[in-house]
Write an enzyme that holds these catalytic residues in place. Sequence first.
Site, mmCIF file in Angstrom:
data_model
loop_
_atom_site.group_PDB
_atom_site.id
_atom_site.type_symbol
_atom_site.label_atom_id
_atom_site.label_comp_id
_atom_site.label_asym_id
_atom_site.label_seq_id
_atom_site.Cartn_x
_atom_site.Cartn_y
_atom_site.Cartn_z
ATOM 1 C CG HIS A 494 -1.803 1.221 1.418
ATOM 2 N ND1 HIS A 494 -3.135 1.078 0.596
ATOM 3 C CD2 HIS A 494 -1.799 2.439 1.818
ATOM 4 C CE1 HIS A 494 -3.795 2.373 0.797
ATOM 5 N NE2 HIS A 494 -2.942 2.932 1.665
ATOM 6 C CG ASP A 547 2.144 -8.770 -1.180
ATOM 7 O OD1 ASP A 547 1.874 -7.747 -1.281
ATOM 8 O OD2 ASP A 547 2.896 -9.577 -2.292
ATOM 9 C CD GLU A 556 0.031 3.337 4.667
ATOM 10 O OE1 GLU A 556 0.085 4.367 4.325
ATOM 11 O OE2 GLU A 556 -0.916 2.877 5.714
#
EC number: 3.2.1.4
Length: 585
Positions: A494, A547, A556
């Site tokens: 992310h 993932d 993230e």
Amino acid sequence: MNFLKFAFFCFAASVFAGPLLINQLGFNPESEKFALVPGSDANDAEIRDMDGKTILKIKAPLVYDWNYSGEEVQTYDFSSIKTPGVYRLYRGGEYLGNPIIIDNHAYENLTKAALKWFYFQRVSAPVDYQYGGKWMRASGHPDDKVIVYGTDESTKKGYEEATGKKAPKELKVISSPKGWYDAGDYGKYIVNSGITVFTLLELYENFSSYMDTLSWNIPREYKNYPAILEEVRYNLDWMLSVQDNDGGVYHKVTTLAFGGPVMPEKDGAPRYAILKSLTATLDFAATMAQASVVYKKFDKAYAEKCLKASELAYAWAKKNPKALYKQPSDVETGNYTHSGEDAKDEFRWASAELYRATKKANYLKELKENPFTNNGAWWGDVNMLAVFRVALDEAFPKDVKDAAKKVMMNEANNLRAVGDSSGYHLPAFDWSWNWGSNSAMANNAMVLLHAYLLTKDKSYVDGAQQVLDYLIGKNPMEISYVTGFGFRSPRKPHHRPSQCDLVDDPVPGMLVGGPHLGKQDINLDGKDAWKCPNYASSEKPALAYLDDECSYATNEVAINWNAPLAYVAGALQAIYQGISPSVKK
């Protein structure tokens, strides 16, 4: 390594017999070396080199339960192998998992990549091809005209609701370029910058003789600086820009809401310097005091500028002890606050750094009146940063140093005891399994490494090694949590630039947040189509990872997560190379 020999061996060897959970980058010859095999079918094993020669025979190990994954696991210890090379672990004539690598410089490229990622996060500057390769991008967010929140008509109501004060009459705009994008989004936050800068400067302070010689491919403006100080200054310059004339520091520079998945130059919403806060101001004061000490050798004028800003900030904090940040109703970006916040830990850290930098009695007095706690380090509690500073610096009186040493060693010993009795040998507490769990693990390793710096007891290095092993492969997901490193690593973090740059590979060197059961990004009620499927159905924290770009809770990236990764990898590499630490006990 002879690649053709390695390739032939892979095809010609016996049938692959199952997973082997190991550090996927490799081990230093002097490191503790463990490999884990899930399951209870304990058998003898042997380590063979790539010519098939048996190097070590290992008796069947005990089987341990690991509650965080619900697994039974067994550990094979091959620490006695110290010859660099590539090896395999065999049981019953069949090899397990990926090759085992022993290398004198196993963590140097990881250290460089973890540090270079900060260059990829630079605001107000392009990532040029000569430095970024295929991850080049245009400059985003010049931030030369940042609106002070509450001074424009559209935010005055939110300002008054959040502060209880009447909004200023005139529009105020400041220039606030540079800095690092905080995480997967495009905001800049002082609170998170504080612990990040501390960690990077601590790496330099503790291992300066190693970091003085370590360089990576970034543009150089201050060529007399070591590379790490060049990069850190890019963020320090931004931090200095958000200090108001009265000494107070704005909490963050962001848009009012998180931008979508676009490249930075496409994120054109107005940027705001949002509210001065006590915690931001104290984190700023501590960081600038530390910087004044570190940069004095290279740039006296800059060091003096940092120290002046630090003392001005601390004075503002003393005058405004209740100015805790309150998120305005029209602001949706990260608030960097937590329940029970009282800023005592920020005062503790700032007074410690300022006393070291100035030797002024008032800072020592305030430090003594604000005793250390046992709390570990994260952005919401910087107590341990003060502990590190005092325990390992000769500037402080014996009674204060002894108190800091006691706290640090108690935490380190507790961590080592947990690691020694853990199925995965991971020094982790229950609270480590939270948002950013991988960062919590790395911060635990920092405690252990500071205990080593104090005592020279290698068992603490071994504990830190087990943390790094976990982060780069020795985990139930059988993945290296650092992009671009290891046999398997995250492909869809992310991270807006990695999502939008049309490059298949994500930007390398990023430590993703890691598994936990917070479920903040899971579509539990079926109404939020943009959220993730329920990847945490097992209810085991070490397995709750996905993932995928949707998983901002586990996949993230963030500057305060990469900094301790860089510290741990760099510290271990320096220690194994026999480079003397730069501490004044």
